[in-house]
Design a protein around this motif. Structure first.
Motif, PDB file in Angstrom:
ATOM      1  N   ARG A 145     -11.812 -20.501  -6.079  1.00 45.43           N
ATOM      2  CA  ARG A 145     -11.388 -19.996  -7.405  1.00 45.43           C
ATOM      3  C   ARG A 145     -12.546 -20.062  -8.402  1.00 45.43           C
ATOM      4  O   ARG A 145     -12.721 -19.172  -9.233  1.00 45.43           O
ATOM      5  CB  ARG A 145     -10.207 -20.787  -7.940  1.00 45.43           C
ATOM      6  CG  ARG A 145      -8.917 -20.479  -7.254  1.00 45.43           C
ATOM      7  CD  ARG A 145      -7.769 -21.243  -7.932  1.00 45.43           C
ATOM      8  NE  ARG A 145      -6.614 -21.294  -7.105  1.00 45.43           N
ATOM      9  CZ  ARG A 145      -5.654 -20.382  -7.080  1.00 45.43           C
ATOM     10  NH1 ARG A 145      -5.732 -19.351  -7.873  1.00 45.43           N
ATOM     11  NH2 ARG A 145      -4.631 -20.515  -6.270  1.00 45.43           N
ATOM     12  N   LEU A 146     -13.329 -21.139  -8.326  1.00 43.96           N
ATOM     13  CA  LEU A 146     -14.484 -21.250  -9.226  1.00 43.96           C
ATOM     14  C   LEU A 146     -15.498 -20.149  -8.925  1.00 43.96           C
ATOM     15  O   LEU A 146     -16.075 -19.567  -9.845  1.00 43.96           O
ATOM     16  CB  LEU A 146     -15.134 -22.626  -9.082  1.00 43.96           C
ATOM     17  CG  LEU A 146     -14.278 -23.804  -9.558  1.00 43.96           C
ATOM     18  CD1 LEU A 146     -14.969 -25.123  -9.237  1.00 43.96           C
ATOM     19  CD2 LEU A 146     -13.976 -23.686 -11.046  1.00 43.96           C
ATOM     20  N   ALA A 158     -14.246 -17.009 -10.470  1.00 44.52           N
ATOM     21  CA  ALA A 158     -14.289 -17.031 -11.931  1.00 44.52           C
ATOM     22  C   ALA A 158     -15.705 -16.896 -12.474  1.00 44.52           C
ATOM     23  O   ALA A 158     -15.915 -16.344 -13.549  1.00 44.52           O
ATOM     24  CB  ALA A 158     -13.660 -18.331 -12.446  1.00 44.52           C
ATOM     25  N   GLU A 159     -16.671 -17.401 -11.726  1.00 47.97           N
ATOM     26  CA  GLU A 159     -18.038 -17.472 -12.229  1.00 47.97           C
ATOM     27  C   GLU A 159     -18.950 -16.342 -11.782  1.00 47.97           C
ATOM     28  O   GLU A 159     -19.999 -16.114 -12.377  1.00 47.97           O
ATOM     29  CB  GLU A 159     -18.665 -18.808 -11.804  1.00 47.97           C
ATOM     30  CG  GLU A 159     -17.968 -20.017 -12.396  1.00 47.97           C
ATOM     31  CD  GLU A 159     -18.087 -20.071 -13.912  1.00 47.97           C
ATOM     32  OE1 GLU A 159     -19.207 -19.903 -14.428  1.00 47.97           O
ATOM     33  OE2 GLU A 159     -17.043 -20.267 -14.580  1.00 47.97           O
ATOM     34  N   TYR A 160     -18.575 -15.650 -10.709  1.00 48.11           N
ATOM     35  CA  TYR A 160     -19.473 -14.647 -10.130  1.00 48.11           C
ATOM     36  C   TYR A 160     -18.731 -13.357  -9.810  1.00 48.11           C
ATOM     37  O   TYR A 160     -17.536 -13.359  -9.546  1.00 48.11           O
ATOM     38  CB  TYR A 160     -20.111 -15.182  -8.830  1.00 48.11           C
ATOM     39  CG  TYR A 160     -20.943 -16.412  -9.061  1.00 48.11           C
ATOM     40  CD1 TYR A 160     -22.228 -16.311  -9.572  1.00 48.11           C
ATOM     41  CD2 TYR A 160     -20.426 -17.675  -8.802  1.00 48.11           C
ATOM     42  CE1 TYR A 160     -22.991 -17.445  -9.805  1.00 48.11           C
ATOM     43  CE2 TYR A 160     -21.178 -18.813  -9.029  1.00 48.11           C
ATOM     44  CZ  TYR A 160     -22.457 -18.693  -9.534  1.00 48.11           C
ATOM     45  OH  TYR A 160     -23.201 -19.814  -9.773  1.00 48.11           O
ATOM     46  N   LEU A 177     -24.384 -24.418  -4.444  1.00 49.90           N
ATOM     47  CA  LEU A 177     -23.382 -23.813  -5.334  1.00 49.90           C
ATOM     48  C   LEU A 177     -22.492 -24.892  -5.944  1.00 49.90           C
ATOM     49  O   LEU A 177     -22.220 -24.878  -7.151  1.00 49.90           O
ATOM     50  CB  LEU A 177     -22.524 -22.807  -4.558  1.00 49.90           C
ATOM     51  CG  LEU A 177     -21.463 -22.085  -5.380  1.00 49.90           C
ATOM     52  CD1 LEU A 177     -22.111 -21.098  -6.348  1.00 49.90           C
ATOM     53  CD2 LEU A 177     -20.487 -21.365  -4.461  1.00 49.90           C
ATOM     54  N   LEU A 178     -22.057 -25.843  -5.112  1.00 48.15           N
ATOM     55  CA  LEU A 178     -21.209 -26.929  -5.630  1.00 48.15           C
ATOM     56  C   LEU A 178     -21.965 -27.751  -6.676  1.00 48.15           C
ATOM     57  O   LEU A 178     -21.382 -28.163  -7.689  1.00 48.15           O
ATOM     58  CB  LEU A 178     -20.726 -27.815  -4.482  1.00 48.15           C
ATOM     59  CG  LEU A 178     -19.786 -27.136  -3.475  1.00 48.15           C
ATOM     60  CD1 LEU A 178     -19.516 -28.063  -2.290  1.00 48.15           C
ATOM     61  CD2 LEU A 178     -18.501 -26.693  -4.133  1.00 48.15           C
ATOM     62  N   SER A 179     -23.246 -27.984  -6.428  1.00 44.49           N
ATOM     63  CA  SER A 179     -24.058 -28.718  -7.413  1.00 44.49           C
ATOM     64  C   SER A 179     -24.126 -27.957  -8.734  1.00 44.49           C
ATOM     65  O   SER A 179     -24.070 -28.570  -9.807  1.00 44.49           O
ATOM     66  CB  SER A 179     -25.471 -28.945  -6.880  1.00 44.49           C
ATOM     67  OG  SER A 179     -25.450 -29.816  -5.787  1.00 44.49           O
ATOM     68  N   SER A 180     -24.234 -26.644  -8.656  1.00 45.94           N
ATOM     69  CA  SER A 180     -24.281 -25.862  -9.900  1.00 45.94           C
ATOM     70  C   SER A 180     -22.940 -25.935 -10.638  1.00 45.94           C
ATOM     71  O   SER A 180     -22.917 -25.951 -11.872  1.00 45.94           O
ATOM     72  CB  SER A 180     -24.683 -24.411  -9.628  1.00 45.94           C
ATOM     73  OG  SER A 180     -23.610 -23.655  -9.132  1.00 45.94           O
ATOM     74  N   PHE A 181     -21.841 -25.995  -9.894  1.00 48.19           N
ATOM     75  CA  PHE A 181     -20.535 -26.180 -10.545  1.00 48.19           C
ATOM     76  C   PHE A 181     -20.500 -27.526 -11.295  1.00 48.19           C
ATOM     77  O   PHE A 181     -19.949 -27.625 -12.382  1.00 48.19           O
ATOM     78  CB  PHE A 181     -19.399 -26.136  -9.529  1.00 48.19           C
ATOM     79  CG  PHE A 181     -19.125 -24.774  -8.928  1.00 48.19           C
ATOM     80  CD1 PHE A 181     -19.539 -23.604  -9.538  1.00 48.19           C
ATOM     81  CD2 PHE A 181     -18.435 -24.666  -7.726  1.00 48.19           C
ATOM     82  CE1 PHE A 181     -19.285 -22.360  -8.983  1.00 48.19           C
ATOM     83  CE2 PHE A 181     -18.160 -23.425  -7.155  1.00 48.19           C
ATOM     84  CZ  PHE A 181     -18.590 -22.271  -7.792  1.00 48.19           C
ATOM     85  N   THR A 182     -21.107 -28.541 -10.695  1.00 48.46           N
ATOM     86  CA  THR A 182     -21.157 -29.851 -11.339  1.00 48.46           C
ATOM     87  C   THR A 182     -22.027 -29.800 -12.591  1.00 48.46           C
ATOM     88  O   THR A 182     -21.638 -30.298 -13.654  1.00 48.46           O
ATOM     89  CB  THR A 182     -21.697 -30.907 -10.354  1.00 48.46           C
ATOM     90  OG1 THR A 182     -20.874 -30.910  -9.194  1.00 48.46           O
ATOM     91  CG2 THR A 182     -21.698 -32.295 -10.983  1.00 48.46           C
TER      92      THR A 182
END
Length: 169
Positions: A25-26, A29-31, A125-130
């Motif tokens: 979902r992130l 929403a982001e890309y 990608l997960l790190s960028s979400f953080t």
């Protein structure tokens, strides 16, 4: 919105996690997510299996509409499978901002094949979400642990390095 072309492997990784907020979902929403038809077909094939990967592929297919799919001509010189070939070709053809792929054994080749597109992996990608406050570091580690268990990434040094960076942040 930033355009991101994804390969099958990374989408399956993201689709494994069902706890909210899901990384899938992130991503949406982001890309501006695009996949080549070959990746879509690989997801359909995976969805026929009754395991974590099959269920993840089904979750992804449920979210992909026609606006996410693109046809592209394959580069017959590219030495990886049709999904990766098509995804790299699509990213290069469109000049996409990001290419999401978890083909850890071939990252060098994929990176060298991308013209103006930045290669990112699921841990990145997960790190960028953080970093953007979309997930806490603890949520990201939990998501990465879930993916690691399902994808057999326990011995993957790339994933271990990404995880250790998250734990020190």
């Amino acid at each position: 919105m930033t355009e991101l072309v994804a390969d099958t492997s990374a989408l399956v990784s993201l689709g494994i996690v069902t706890s909210e907020p899901t990384p899938l979902r992130l991503l949406e929403a982001e890309y501006d997510l695009l996949v080549p038809d070959e990746v879509y077909r690989e997801l359909e094939e995976l969805a026929s299996y009754e395991d974590d990967h099959g269920r993840a592929a089904t979750r992804i297919l449920d979210r992909l509409g026609d606006d996410h799919r693109q046809s592209v001509e394959l580069d017959h010189e590219f030495p990886l499978d049709d999904g990766e070939n098509a995804a790299v070709s699509l990213a290069n053809e469109r000049g996409s901002n990001l290419f999401l792929c978890d083909e850890f054994n071939s990252l060098g080749l994929i990176h060298a094949s991308l013209a103006d597109t930045r290669l990112v992996t699921t841990p990145t990608l997960l790190s960028s979400f953080t970093q953007r406050g979309l997930l806490t570091a603890a949520e990201t580690v939990s998501v990465l642990d879930s993916i690691t268990a399902a994808r057999s990434w326990d011995g993957n040094s790339y994933v271990q390095r990404a995880r250790s960076r998250l734990e020190t942040d």
